[in-house]
Design an enzyme around this catalytic site. Sequence first.
Site, PDB file in Angstrom:
ATOM      1  N   TYR A  40     -60.520 -28.738-109.579  1.00 52.88           N
ATOM      2  CA  TYR A  40     -60.274 -27.939-109.844  1.00 52.88           C
ATOM      3  C   TYR A  40     -61.251 -27.378-111.973  1.00 52.88           C
ATOM      4  O   TYR A  40     -61.328 -26.930-112.589  1.00 52.88           O
ATOM      5  CB  TYR A  40     -59.042 -27.550-110.880  1.00 52.88           C
ATOM      6  CG  TYR A  40     -57.782 -26.511-109.621  1.00 52.88           C
ATOM      7  CD1 TYR A  40     -58.696 -26.080-108.219  1.00 52.88           C
ATOM      8  CD2 TYR A  40     -55.857 -26.502-109.868  1.00 52.88           C
ATOM      9  CE1 TYR A  40     -57.907 -25.570-107.039  1.00 52.88           C
ATOM     10  CE2 TYR A  40     -55.584 -25.947-108.772  1.00 52.88           C
ATOM     11  CZ  TYR A  40     -56.714 -25.419-107.727  1.00 52.88           C
ATOM     12  OH  TYR A  40     -55.072 -24.780-106.365  1.00 52.88           O
ATOM     13  N   GLY A  41     -61.499 -29.271-112.197  1.00 53.50           N
ATOM     14  CA  GLY A  41     -61.020 -28.860-113.632  1.00 53.50           C
ATOM     15  C   GLY A  41     -63.019 -28.533-114.042  1.00 53.50           C
ATOM     16  O   GLY A  41     -62.883 -27.964-115.302  1.00 53.50           O
ATOM     17  N   CYS A  71     -51.020 -30.855-111.855  1.00 55.81           N
ATOM     18  CA  CYS A  71     -52.136 -30.275-112.330  1.00 55.81           C
ATOM     19  C   CYS A  71     -52.254 -29.784-113.623  1.00 55.81           C
ATOM     20  O   CYS A  71     -51.732 -28.924-113.989  1.00 55.81           O
ATOM     21  CB  CYS A  71     -52.693 -30.016-111.228  1.00 55.81           C
ATOM     22  SG  CYS A  71     -54.539 -29.448-111.681  1.00 55.81           S
ATOM     23  N   ASN A  72     -52.801 -30.420-114.821  1.00 60.35           N
ATOM     24  CA  ASN A  72     -52.877 -30.451-115.719  1.00 60.35           C
ATOM     25  C   ASN A  72     -54.159 -28.785-116.302  1.00 60.35           C
ATOM     26  O   ASN A  72     -53.225 -28.013-117.164  1.00 60.35           O
ATOM     27  CB  ASN A  72     -53.926 -31.268-116.773  1.00 60.35           C
ATOM     28  CG  ASN A  72     -52.484 -32.120-117.061  1.00 60.35           C
ATOM     29  OD1 ASN A  72     -52.157 -32.819-117.960  1.00 60.35           O
ATOM     30  ND2 ASN A  72     -52.187 -33.647-116.258  1.00 60.35           N
ATOM     31  N   CYS A 181     -55.072 -35.817-116.908  1.00 58.35           N
ATOM     32  CA  CYS A 181     -55.432 -35.894-115.030  1.00 58.35           C
ATOM     33  C   CYS A 181     -54.277 -36.370-114.477  1.00 58.35           C
ATOM     34  O   CYS A 181     -53.786 -37.705-115.113  1.00 58.35           O
ATOM     35  CB  CYS A 181     -56.188 -35.426-114.955  1.00 58.35           C
ATOM     36  SG  CYS A 181     -57.302 -35.217-113.768  1.00 58.35           S
TER      37      CYS A 181
HETATM   38  N1  DGL Z   1     -55.265 -33.536-111.579  1.00 56.31           N
HETATM   39  C1  DGL Z   1     -55.846 -32.109-111.999  1.00 56.31           C
HETATM   40  C2  DGL Z   1     -55.121 -32.630-113.324  1.00 56.31           C
HETATM   41  O1  DGL Z   1     -54.438 -32.825-113.478  1.00 56.31           O
HETATM   42  C3  DGL Z   1     -57.235 -31.454-111.251  1.00 56.31           C
HETATM   43  C4  DGL Z   1     -58.159 -32.433-111.684  1.00 56.31           C
HETATM   44  C5  DGL Z   1     -58.931 -31.491-110.776  1.00 56.31           C
HETATM   45  O2  DGL Z   1     -59.295 -31.566-109.651  1.00 56.31           O
HETATM   46  O3  DGL Z   1     -60.306 -30.932-110.958  1.00 56.31           O
HETATM   47  O4  DGL Z   1     -55.640 -31.251-114.587  1.00 56.31           O
END
Ligand code: DGL
Length: 252
Positions: A40-41, A71-72, A181
């Site tokens: 998602y980043g 997920c942040n 993250c």
């Molecule tokens: N685990 C996720 C977070 O805390 C997302 C990481 C990703 O998908 O880039 O941001």
Amino acid sequence: MAVIGIMDSGCGGLSVLRELRKALPREHYIYYADNANCPYGDKSPAFIRQRLLSIVDGFLDRGAEAVVLACNTATSAAIATLRSKYSIPFVGMEPAVKPAALGTSTGVIGVLATAGTLKGSKYLTTKGRFSDGVRIEERVGRGFVELVERGQLTGPEAEETVRRSLLPLLEEGADRIVLGCTHYPFLLDTLKKVAEEEGYTGIEFIDPAPAVARRLADVLRQAGISSEDENPGTELLSSGPRENLLKISESI
Ligand code: DGL
């Protein structure tokens, strides 16, 4: 019966689920990994919001009474929209800037997170609140999420990838490193090894997951949602491959 939905872009949120189960062992958890769309980043907030609306609808169909965005990046992009659209409580991630700022001896803290989190207004507000007298250095954990999704948590490639983002923070004098993250706690052994090999001692890595579990406990209590579940346990759902997800979930 208390059913809690918990989501992440992939395996990372399992580091949060681990803490939720410790603090609230009698809930029934439905974990959703959107790993067909991981990472998602670097995705747009609008794309992530769309994904979250569909994921939360899925949780509601399964009887969820509260949702944890483990997920942040998703928290940053979508939690305000979700709170305005749905009446159930949402608990999100918050980078642990406060404990890092309170604990630092060098006056420098490092934050490792995705590009989406570091650009988001939620992080920028938190940072503004705790940056008095403390210098905050940030780096995107480039390649960290991909390592965890492949189940490659240790070894030379993991160390090299981790070193590239961690070392600049240590060189700036950071003695507290915020894991911003939820994938990154799975790289903790490698992060510690690299810091040690580079000759840095007294470095603490801070994972906000235990604080999120306490927050969920408070939220459930306030909302009068019972934790006397007749059917505690975890269901794992995903939009993509399940092999590594199952492997990590068995290890937590
Ligand atoms: N685990 C996720 C977070 O805390 C997302 C990481 C990703 O998908 O880039 O941001």
